[in-house]
Scaffold this motif. Structure first.
Motif, PDB file in Angstrom:
ATOM      1  N   THR A 107      11.821  10.025  68.733  1.00 11.57           N
ATOM      2  CA  THR A 107      12.093   8.649  69.362  1.00 11.57           C
ATOM      3  C   THR A 107      13.252   8.930  70.470  1.00 11.57           C
ATOM      4  OG1 THR A 107      12.054   7.911  67.018  1.00 11.57           O
ATOM      5  CG2 THR A 107      13.045   6.648  68.788  1.00 11.57           C
ATOM      6  N   PHE A 108      14.185   9.803  70.179  1.00 15.67           N
ATOM      7  CA  PHE A 108      15.459   9.709  70.867  1.00 15.67           C
ATOM      8  C   PHE A 108      15.342  11.037  71.915  1.00 15.67           C
ATOM      9  CE2 PHE A 108      16.763   7.487  67.311  1.00 15.67           C
ATOM     10  CZ  PHE A 108      17.447   6.208  67.974  1.00 15.67           C
ATOM     11  N   CYS A 109      14.693  11.882  71.651  1.00 20.24           N
ATOM     12  CA  CYS A 109      14.876  13.168  72.414  1.00 20.24           C
ATOM     13  C   CYS A 109      13.639  13.297  73.473  1.00 20.24           C
ATOM     14  CB  CYS A 109      15.198  14.363  71.779  1.00 20.24           C
ATOM     15  SG  CYS A 109      16.267  14.262  70.484  1.00 20.24           S
ATOM     16  N   THR A 110      12.471  12.945  72.832  1.00 20.14           N
ATOM     17  CA  THR A 110      11.241  13.393  73.659  1.00 20.14           C
ATOM     18  C   THR A 110      11.079  12.775  75.172  1.00 20.14           C
ATOM     19  OG1 THR A 110      10.077  12.146  72.643  1.00 20.14           O
ATOM     20  CG2 THR A 110       9.829  14.235  71.963  1.00 20.14           C
ATOM     21  N   PRO A 111      11.854  11.466  75.292  1.00 22.10           N
ATOM     22  CA  PRO A 111      11.670  10.856  76.395  1.00 22.10           C
ATOM     23  C   PRO A 111      12.079  11.668  77.718  1.00 22.10           C
ATOM     24  CG  PRO A 111      12.548   9.312  74.927  1.00 22.10           C
ATOM     25  CD  PRO A 111      12.307  10.670  74.285  1.00 22.10           C
ATOM     26  N   CYS A 112      13.066  12.455  77.451  1.00 27.63           N
ATOM     27  CA  CYS A 112      13.573  13.379  78.757  1.00 27.63           C
ATOM     28  C   CYS A 112      13.165  14.998  78.430  1.00 27.63           C
ATOM     29  CB  CYS A 112      15.240  13.422  78.745  1.00 27.63           C
ATOM     30  SG  CYS A 112      15.746  11.909  79.027  1.00 27.63           S
ATOM     31  N   HIS A 113      13.363  15.296  77.040  1.00 26.43           N
ATOM     32  CA  HIS A 113      12.914  16.707  76.749  1.00 26.43           C
ATOM     33  C   HIS A 113      11.614  16.952  76.388  1.00 26.43           C
ATOM     34  CE1 HIS A 113      17.328  17.971  76.793  1.00 26.43           C
ATOM     35  NE2 HIS A 113      17.694  16.892  76.349  1.00 26.43           N
ATOM     36  N   GLY A 114      10.781  16.153  76.163  1.00 23.21           N
ATOM     37  CA  GLY A 114       9.270  16.505  75.952  1.00 23.21           C
ATOM     38  C   GLY A 114       8.979  16.623  74.434  1.00 23.21           C
ATOM     39  N   GLY A 133      26.994  13.724  74.140  1.00 18.98           N
ATOM     40  CA  GLY A 133      26.325  13.829  75.582  1.00 18.98           C
ATOM     41  C   GLY A 133      26.937  14.699  76.119  1.00 18.98           C
ATOM     42  N   ARG A 134      26.331  15.245  77.191  1.00 18.52           N
ATOM     43  CA  ARG A 134      26.845  16.257  78.409  1.00 18.52           C
ATOM     44  C   ARG A 134      25.945  16.087  79.628  1.00 18.52           C
ATOM     45  NH1 ARG A 134      24.712  22.281  77.999  1.00 18.52           N
ATOM     46  NH2 ARG A 134      23.812  21.415  79.631  1.00 18.52           N
ATOM     47  N   GLY A 135      26.815  16.101  80.728  1.00 19.21           N
ATOM     48  CA  GLY A 135      26.485  15.794  82.080  1.00 19.21           C
ATOM     49  C   GLY A 135      25.596  14.575  81.940  1.00 19.21           C
ATOM     50  N   VAL A 136      24.411  14.314  82.525  1.00 18.97           N
ATOM     51  CA  VAL A 136      23.714  13.266  82.625  1.00 18.97           C
ATOM     52  C   VAL A 136      23.104  12.979  81.298  1.00 18.97           C
ATOM     53  CG1 VAL A 136      23.320  12.642  85.049  1.00 18.97           C
ATOM     54  CG2 VAL A 136      22.170  14.756  83.955  1.00 18.97           C
ATOM     55  N   MET A 137      23.144  13.702  80.071  1.00 20.79           N
ATOM     56  CA  MET A 137      22.721  13.426  78.829  1.00 20.79           C
ATOM     57  C   MET A 137      23.540  12.356  78.146  1.00 20.79           C
ATOM     58  SD  MET A 137      21.180  15.548  75.666  1.00 20.79           S
ATOM     59  CE  MET A 137      21.619  14.856  74.180  1.00 20.79           C
ATOM     60  N   PRO A 138      23.277  11.302  77.686  1.00 16.80           N
ATOM     61  CA  PRO A 138      24.211  10.260  77.238  1.00 16.80           C
ATOM     62  C   PRO A 138      24.419  10.581  75.707  1.00 16.80           C
ATOM     63  CG  PRO A 138      21.959   9.405  77.205  1.00 16.80           C
ATOM     64  CD  PRO A 138      21.810  10.616  77.724  1.00 16.80           C
ATOM     65  N   SER A 139      25.471   9.941  75.190  1.00 18.32           N
ATOM     66  CA  SER A 139      25.974  10.253  73.956  1.00 18.32           C
ATOM     67  C   SER A 139      25.018   9.375  72.982  1.00 18.32           C
ATOM     68  CB  SER A 139      27.179   9.651  73.862  1.00 18.32           C
ATOM     69  OG  SER A 139      27.627   9.409  72.250  1.00 18.32           O
ATOM     70  N   TYR A 140      24.462  10.113  71.901  1.00 23.81           N
ATOM     71  CA  TYR A 140      23.747   9.388  70.749  1.00 23.81           C
ATOM     72  C   TYR A 140      24.437   8.896  69.808  1.00 23.81           C
ATOM     73  CZ  TYR A 140      19.917   9.786  74.045  1.00 23.81           C
ATOM     74  OH  TYR A 140      18.968   9.647  75.267  1.00 23.81           O
ATOM     75  N   ALA A 141      25.697   8.952  69.884  1.00 27.15           N
ATOM     76  CA  ALA A 141      26.723   8.687  68.560  1.00 27.15           C
ATOM     77  C   ALA A 141      26.577   7.356  68.004  1.00 27.15           C
ATOM     78  CB  ALA A 141      27.995   9.018  69.009  1.00 27.15           C
TER      79      ALA A 141
HETATM   80  C1  HEC Z   1      18.123  10.666  78.839  1.00 28.51           C
HETATM   81  C2  HEC Z   1      17.448  11.695  79.043  1.00 28.51           C
HETATM   82  C3  HEC Z   1      17.781  12.795  77.658  1.00 28.51           C
HETATM   83  C4  HEC Z   1      17.551  12.312  76.360  1.00 28.51           C
HETATM   84  C5  HEC Z   1      17.108  11.161  75.947  1.00 28.51           C
HETATM   85  C6  HEC Z   1      18.198  13.493  75.620  1.00 28.51           C
HETATM   86  N1  HEC Z   1      18.633  14.508  76.444  1.00 28.51           N
HETATM   87 FE1  HEC Z   1      19.330  16.306  76.002  1.00 28.51          FE
HETATM   88  N2  HEC Z   1      19.825  16.520  77.990  1.00 28.51           N
HETATM   89  C7  HEC Z   1      19.379  15.860  79.002  1.00 28.51           C
HETATM   90  C8  HEC Z   1      19.862  16.393  80.466  1.00 28.51           C
HETATM   91  C9  HEC Z   1      19.723  15.694  81.706  1.00 28.51           C
HETATM   92  C10 HEC Z   1      20.642  17.550  79.701  1.00 28.51           C
HETATM   93  C11 HEC Z   1      21.519  18.483  80.741  1.00 28.51           C
HETATM   94  C12 HEC Z   1      22.749  17.897  80.726  1.00 28.51           C
HETATM   95  C13 HEC Z   1      23.642  18.667  81.616  1.00 28.51           C
HETATM   96  O1  HEC Z   1      23.242  18.678  82.819  1.00 28.51           O
HETATM   97  O2  HEC Z   1      24.817  18.985  81.284  1.00 28.51           O
HETATM   98  C14 HEC Z   1      20.522  17.725  78.320  1.00 28.51           C
HETATM   99  C15 HEC Z   1      20.942  18.748  77.727  1.00 28.51           C
HETATM  100  C16 HEC Z   1      20.657  18.955  76.566  1.00 28.51           C
HETATM  101  C17 HEC Z   1      20.860  20.269  75.697  1.00 28.51           C
HETATM  102  C18 HEC Z   1      21.583  21.441  76.247  1.00 28.51           C
HETATM  103  C19 HEC Z   1      20.475  22.330  77.040  1.00 28.51           C
HETATM  104  C20 HEC Z   1      20.882  23.472  77.575  1.00 28.51           C
HETATM  105  O3  HEC Z   1      20.283  24.493  77.742  1.00 28.51           O
HETATM  106  O4  HEC Z   1      22.064  23.193  78.051  1.00 28.51           O
HETATM  107  C21 HEC Z   1      20.412  20.118  74.170  1.00 28.51           C
HETATM  108  C22 HEC Z   1      20.592  20.955  73.136  1.00 28.51           C
HETATM  109  C23 HEC Z   1      19.995  18.808  74.287  1.00 28.51           C
HETATM  110  N3  HEC Z   1      20.072  18.076  75.462  1.00 28.51           N
HETATM  111  C24 HEC Z   1      19.245  18.068  73.123  1.00 28.51           C
HETATM  112  C25 HEC Z   1      18.907  16.821  73.003  1.00 28.51           C
HETATM  113  C26 HEC Z   1      18.467  16.302  71.594  1.00 28.51           C
HETATM  114  C27 HEC Z   1      18.405  16.940  70.317  1.00 28.51           C
HETATM  115  C28 HEC Z   1      18.233  14.974  72.106  1.00 28.51           C
HETATM  116  C29 HEC Z   1      17.758  13.854  71.152  1.00 28.51           C
HETATM  117  C30 HEC Z   1      18.648  13.521  70.086  1.00 28.51           C
HETATM  118  C31 HEC Z   1      18.476  14.707  73.437  1.00 28.51           C
HETATM  119  N4  HEC Z   1      18.942  16.005  74.170  1.00 28.51           N
HETATM  120  C32 HEC Z   1      18.190  13.564  74.265  1.00 28.51           C
HETATM  121  C33 HEC Z   1      18.670  14.553  79.049  1.00 28.51           C
HETATM  122  C34 HEC Z   1      18.398  14.032  77.803  1.00 28.51           C
END
Ligand code: HEC
Length: 199
Positions: free
Chosen positions: A116-123, A164-172
């Motif tokens: 639900t929450f991670c695959t939209p970006c991470h596949g 969250g980190r960078g463009v990845m939003p917080s899911y808190a």
């Molecule tokens: C809206 C798109 C998006 C979603 C949804 C998302 N992420 Fe991310 N994620 C990113 C991006 C973009 C980065 C790289 C962030 C950066 O530039 O610091 C990232 C980075 C990460 C990293 C670090 C990867 C690395 O090698 O540095 C992890 C672990 C991660 N995400 C896990 C998750 C998990 C688990 C979820 C689901 C709960 C999730 N992400 C949902 C976009 C997303």
């Protein structure tokens, strides 16, 4: 008639009456509601279920979807005390231990949360090829054994999901803590599987 016999007859009659009454009250047509004893209390039997985002007359502000009372925290959403930076992530990696253990149940839940929450970006396999990434967001691969995410401890990933980190939003505010940990357990199974997840 001696009194003992009369007593016996009375008791038998009483038992029969109770039995008949219980059988009668037990009878009902399944298609129709049973007899209602206190019809003026119907609202307790048939309370109307309100739709989440509709108006109602029960609350003062006439909203069904109430804002939580000030100062309360929904269960599973307690705030964390780390800083939202590299130092905080590192500390979370050192201090936090995944409280969830991999079982069929936790992994099934983790898969639902991840999907639900991670695959939209991470596949689907965490290869960084989700639909959003294909439309321009950097596709970060996290699902293969040689990805950074496989080398970091659970607490570190928990921090990324929570802050969250960078463009990845917080899911808190969207995923409760328990489910965040389960999604990480599921991600571990992707990383451990032999299937190549890097594009
Ligand atoms: C809206 C798109 C998006 C979603 C949804 C998302 N992420 Fe991310 N994620 C990113 C991006 C973009 C980065 C790289 C962030 C950066 O530039 O610091 C990232 C980075 C990460 C990293 C670090 C990867 C690395 O090698 O540095 C992890 C672990 C991660 N995400 C896990 C998750 C998990 C688990 C979820 C689901 C709960 C999730 N992400 C949902 C976009 C997303």
């Amino acid at each position: 008639m001696n009194t003992a016999f009369a007593q016996h007859i009375r008791l038998t009659a009483l038992a029969l009456a109770v039995l008949t009454a219980s059988m009668l009250t037990g009878c009902r047509v399944e298609r129709e509601p049973n007899y209602e004893w206190l019809p003026w209390l119907n609202y307790m039997f048939f309370s109307s279920a309100a739709e989440t985002n509709t108006a109602n007359t029960v609350f003062k502000n006439k909203m069904t979807n109430q804002v939580p009372p000030a100062g309360t925290i929904p269960r599973g959403f307690a705030p964390l005390h780390f800083t939202a930076d590299d130092a905080g992530r590192k500390l979370a990696g050192e201090q936090l231990v995944n409280p969830e253990k991999p079982t069929a149940e936790t992994l099934a839940r983790g898969k639902v949360v991840f999907t639900t929450f991670c695959t939209p970006c991470h596949g689907t396999l965490g290869a960084g090829d989700g639909p959003v990434s294909k439309r321009g967001m950097p596709g970060f691969p996290i699902g293969a054994a040689d990805n950074n995410a496989a080398k970091w401890p659970d607490g570190y990933l928990f921090h990324i999901v929570s802050y969250g980190r960078g463009v990845m939003p917080s899911y808190a505010s969207q995923i409760k803590q328990e489910d965040r940990w389960k999604a990480i357990l599921y991600l571990r199974t992707l990383q451990q599987s032999a299937k190549p997840a890097t594009p």
